[in-house]
Write a protein that holds these residues in place. Sequence first.
Motif, mmCIF file in Angstrom:
data_model
loop_
_atom_site.group_PDB
_atom_site.id
_atom_site.type_symbol
_atom_site.label_atom_id
_atom_site.label_comp_id
_atom_site.label_asym_id
_atom_site.label_seq_id
_atom_site.Cartn_x
_atom_site.Cartn_y
_atom_site.Cartn_z
ATOM 1 N N LEU A 21 0.840 -1.192 0.000
ATOM 2 C CA LEU A 21 0.000 0.000 0.000
ATOM 3 C C LEU A 21 0.876 1.243 0.000
ATOM 4 C CD1 LEU A 21 -2.742 -0.889 2.665
ATOM 5 C CD2 LEU A 21 -2.701 -1.425 0.218
ATOM 6 N N ALA A 22 0.541 2.200 -0.854
ATOM 7 C CA ALA A 22 1.265 3.475 -0.890
ATOM 8 C C ALA A 22 0.785 4.348 0.256
ATOM 9 C CB ALA A 22 1.030 4.171 -2.220
ATOM 10 N N VAL A 23 1.726 4.808 1.066
ATOM 11 C CA VAL A 23 1.412 5.587 2.270
ATOM 12 C C VAL A 23 2.215 6.879 2.253
ATOM 13 C CG1 VAL A 23 1.477 5.621 4.805
ATOM 14 C CG2 VAL A 23 0.943 3.489 3.593
ATOM 15 N N GLU A 24 1.593 7.948 2.731
ATOM 16 C CA GLU A 24 2.295 9.227 2.847
ATOM 17 C C GLU A 24 2.076 9.782 4.251
ATOM 18 O OE1 GLU A 24 2.429 13.537 0.514
ATOM 19 O OE2 GLU A 24 1.922 11.693 -0.557
ATOM 20 N N VAL A 25 3.160 10.244 4.870
ATOM 21 C CA VAL A 25 3.090 10.789 6.230
ATOM 22 C C VAL A 25 3.540 12.236 6.208
ATOM 23 C CG1 VAL A 25 3.870 10.574 8.620
ATOM 24 C CG2 VAL A 25 3.587 8.516 7.204
ATOM 25 N N GLN A 26 2.712 13.117 6.750
ATOM 26 C CA GLN A 26 3.081 14.521 6.892
ATOM 27 C C GLN A 26 3.265 14.841 8.371
ATOM 28 O OE1 GLN A 26 1.351 17.611 4.472
ATOM 29 N NE2 GLN A 26 0.119 16.148 3.325
ATOM 30 N N HIS A 27 4.380 15.510 8.662
ATOM 31 C CA HIS A 27 4.717 15.931 10.019
ATOM 32 C C HIS A 27 4.793 14.722 10.963
ATOM 33 C CE1 HIS A 27 5.546 18.554 13.210
ATOM 34 N NE2 HIS A 27 4.340 18.703 13.702
ATOM 35 N N ALA A 28 5.736 13.820 10.666
ATOM 36 C CA ALA A 28 5.886 12.578 11.428
ATOM 37 C C ALA A 28 6.057 12.780 12.934
ATOM 38 C CB ALA A 28 7.045 11.763 10.864
ATOM 39 N N ALA A 46 -6.984 12.710 -2.429
ATOM 40 C CA ALA A 46 -8.219 13.400 -2.056
ATOM 41 C C ALA A 46 -8.050 14.168 -0.755
ATOM 42 C CB ALA A 46 -9.359 12.392 -1.918
ATOM 43 N N TRP A 47 -7.034 13.775 0.034
ATOM 44 C CA TRP A 47 -6.807 14.394 1.340
ATOM 45 C C TRP A 47 -5.676 15.403 1.333
ATOM 46 C CZ3 TRP A 47 -10.833 13.385 4.056
ATOM 47 C CH2 TRP A 47 -11.413 12.104 4.078
ATOM 48 N N ASN A 48 -5.078 15.689 0.187
ATOM 49 C CA ASN A 48 -3.878 16.534 0.157
ATOM 50 C C ASN A 48 -4.054 17.840 0.918
ATOM 51 O OD1 ASN A 48 -2.361 14.706 -1.264
ATOM 52 N ND2 ASN A 48 -2.577 15.719 -3.241
ATOM 53 N N ALA A 49 -5.103 18.572 0.598
ATOM 54 C CA ALA A 49 -5.301 19.888 1.219
ATOM 55 C C ALA A 49 -5.614 19.754 2.705
ATOM 56 C CB ALA A 49 -6.412 20.653 0.507
ATOM 57 N N ALA A 50 -6.481 18.802 3.045
ATOM 58 C CA ALA A 50 -6.860 18.626 4.453
ATOM 59 C C ALA A 50 -5.674 18.161 5.287
ATOM 60 C CB ALA A 50 -8.004 17.625 4.564
ATOM 61 N N ALA A 51 -4.910 17.211 4.772
ATOM 62 C CA ALA A 51 -3.758 16.703 5.528
ATOM 63 C C ALA A 51 -2.700 17.787 5.700
ATOM 64 C CB ALA A 51 -3.173 15.483 4.824
ATOM 65 N N ALA A 52 -2.475 18.581 4.666
ATOM 66 C CA ALA A 52 -1.486 19.666 4.779
ATOM 67 C C ALA A 52 -1.918 20.680 5.828
ATOM 68 C CB ALA A 52 -1.304 20.344 3.424
ATOM 69 N N THR A 53 -3.209 21.011 5.841
ATOM 70 C CA THR A 53 -3.723 21.971 6.816
ATOM 71 C C THR A 53 -3.587 21.437 8.237
ATOM 72 O OG1 THR A 53 -5.314 22.883 5.238
ATOM 73 C CG2 THR A 53 -5.763 23.250 7.574
ATOM 74 N N MET A 54 -3.965 20.185 8.440
ATOM 75 C CA MET A 54 -3.921 19.622 9.784
ATOM 76 C C MET A 54 -2.485 19.359 10.235
ATOM 77 S SD MET A 54 -6.996 19.878 10.573
ATOM 78 C CE MET A 54 -6.766 19.249 12.228
ATOM 79 N N ALA A 55 -1.599 19.011 9.293
ATOM 80 C CA ALA A 55 -0.191 18.843 9.646
ATOM 81 C C ALA A 55 0.406 20.174 10.082
ATOM 82 C CB ALA A 55 0.581 18.272 8.463
ATOM 83 N N ALA A 56 0.017 21.251 9.394
ATOM 84 C CA ALA A 56 0.503 22.583 9.773
ATOM 85 C C ALA A 56 -0.002 22.986 11.158
ATOM 86 C CB ALA A 56 0.066 23.612 8.732
ATOM 87 N N ARG A 57 -1.088 22.386 11.592
ATOM 88 C CA ARG A 57 -1.625 22.651 12.929
ATOM 89 C C ARG A 57 -0.973 21.779 13.999
ATOM 90 N NH1 ARG A 57 -6.693 25.170 13.652
ATOM 91 N NH2 ARG A 57 -7.551 26.107 11.765
ATOM 92 N N GLY A 58 -0.041 20.926 13.572
ATOM 93 C CA GLY A 58 0.707 20.125 14.534
ATOM 94 C C GLY A 58 0.365 18.658 14.567
ATOM 95 N N CYS A 59 -0.577 18.213 13.728
ATOM 96 C CA CYS A 59 -0.974 16.806 13.732
ATOM 97 C C CYS A 59 -0.056 15.964 12.846
ATOM 98 C CB CYS A 59 -2.408 16.654 13.224
ATOM 99 S SG CYS A 59 -3.651 17.511 14.216
#
Length: 292
Positions: A21-28, A46-59
């Motif tokens: 499975l292809a997996v991507e982790v932002q802000h490990a 489909a989650w690119n924008a949402a994941a980037a926003t939430m990663a920038a919030r520290g998640c």
Amino acid sequence: MRMESAKAHRTAFSTADGLSLAVEVQHAPGRPTLLFAHGFGQTRGAWNAAAATMAARGCRCVTFDSRGHGESGRVAGGDYHMQPFVDDLLALAHAQPEPPILVGASMGGLLGLVAAGEVRPSPFRALILVDITPRWETAGVERILAFMQAHPDGFASYAEAAEQIAAYLPQRRERKSEQQLRPLLREGADGRLRWHWDPALLAGDLISESERYQPRLFTAAAQVEVPVLLLSGERSDVVSQHTVEEFLALVPHARHVQVPGATHMLAGDANDAFTAAIAGFIEDLESAVDTA
């Protein structure tokens, strides 16, 4: 939540039956961990924008392509069934450094419901369902499947594919560029561009199997103990007031937020409102821990 830059890295995850499975982790290094599960026919993109926003919030944000989708492996012989999708999600959840908050859209949300309701201890800290309930409006699902089945011979160009997407999603102002479409299409030996998913997903028993899963979904939903947020689109044709009310009766501790103007493709239609609702829910979870 704090705002900060977030780096992303790609990796691969091996399933119990040997698929990659292809997996991507932002802000490990971040926390809490959000595990994003996309809908049928989608990819982790489909989650690119949402994941980037939430990663920038520290998640810590983890997205992946489900089996048979995107860059993930395809099942030999095209024999797809629901249970391996559930097993994949459970394995990914257990592989995280802490029980993740699942953000599941459509199919991803249904898989999450099964896992959260049937497994103890829960594999998730909390459950965020994105425009899906155990019972869905058949007309909306049929519209999605009709689009997926409409172009078996693919497209002659990215522009042609963009035109079809624009017709399917008239609420979107901007057409997808070739760069945005490249992860969603594969070029065949005949030079035609076809969607990223394995055609066997549409040809086998998987779709009819989802209907037979409904009794299991209702039972699982009634057994969910973790905090739940249900997000629905105001203009959704998959989730309705009736299905929302039915779900809230099953899961009385669940919170419901309707996103104005959004369709079933909620995260893509209204990402700012979508991520704001998620952020508020997570802040409440964190506050509850701090005061416990």
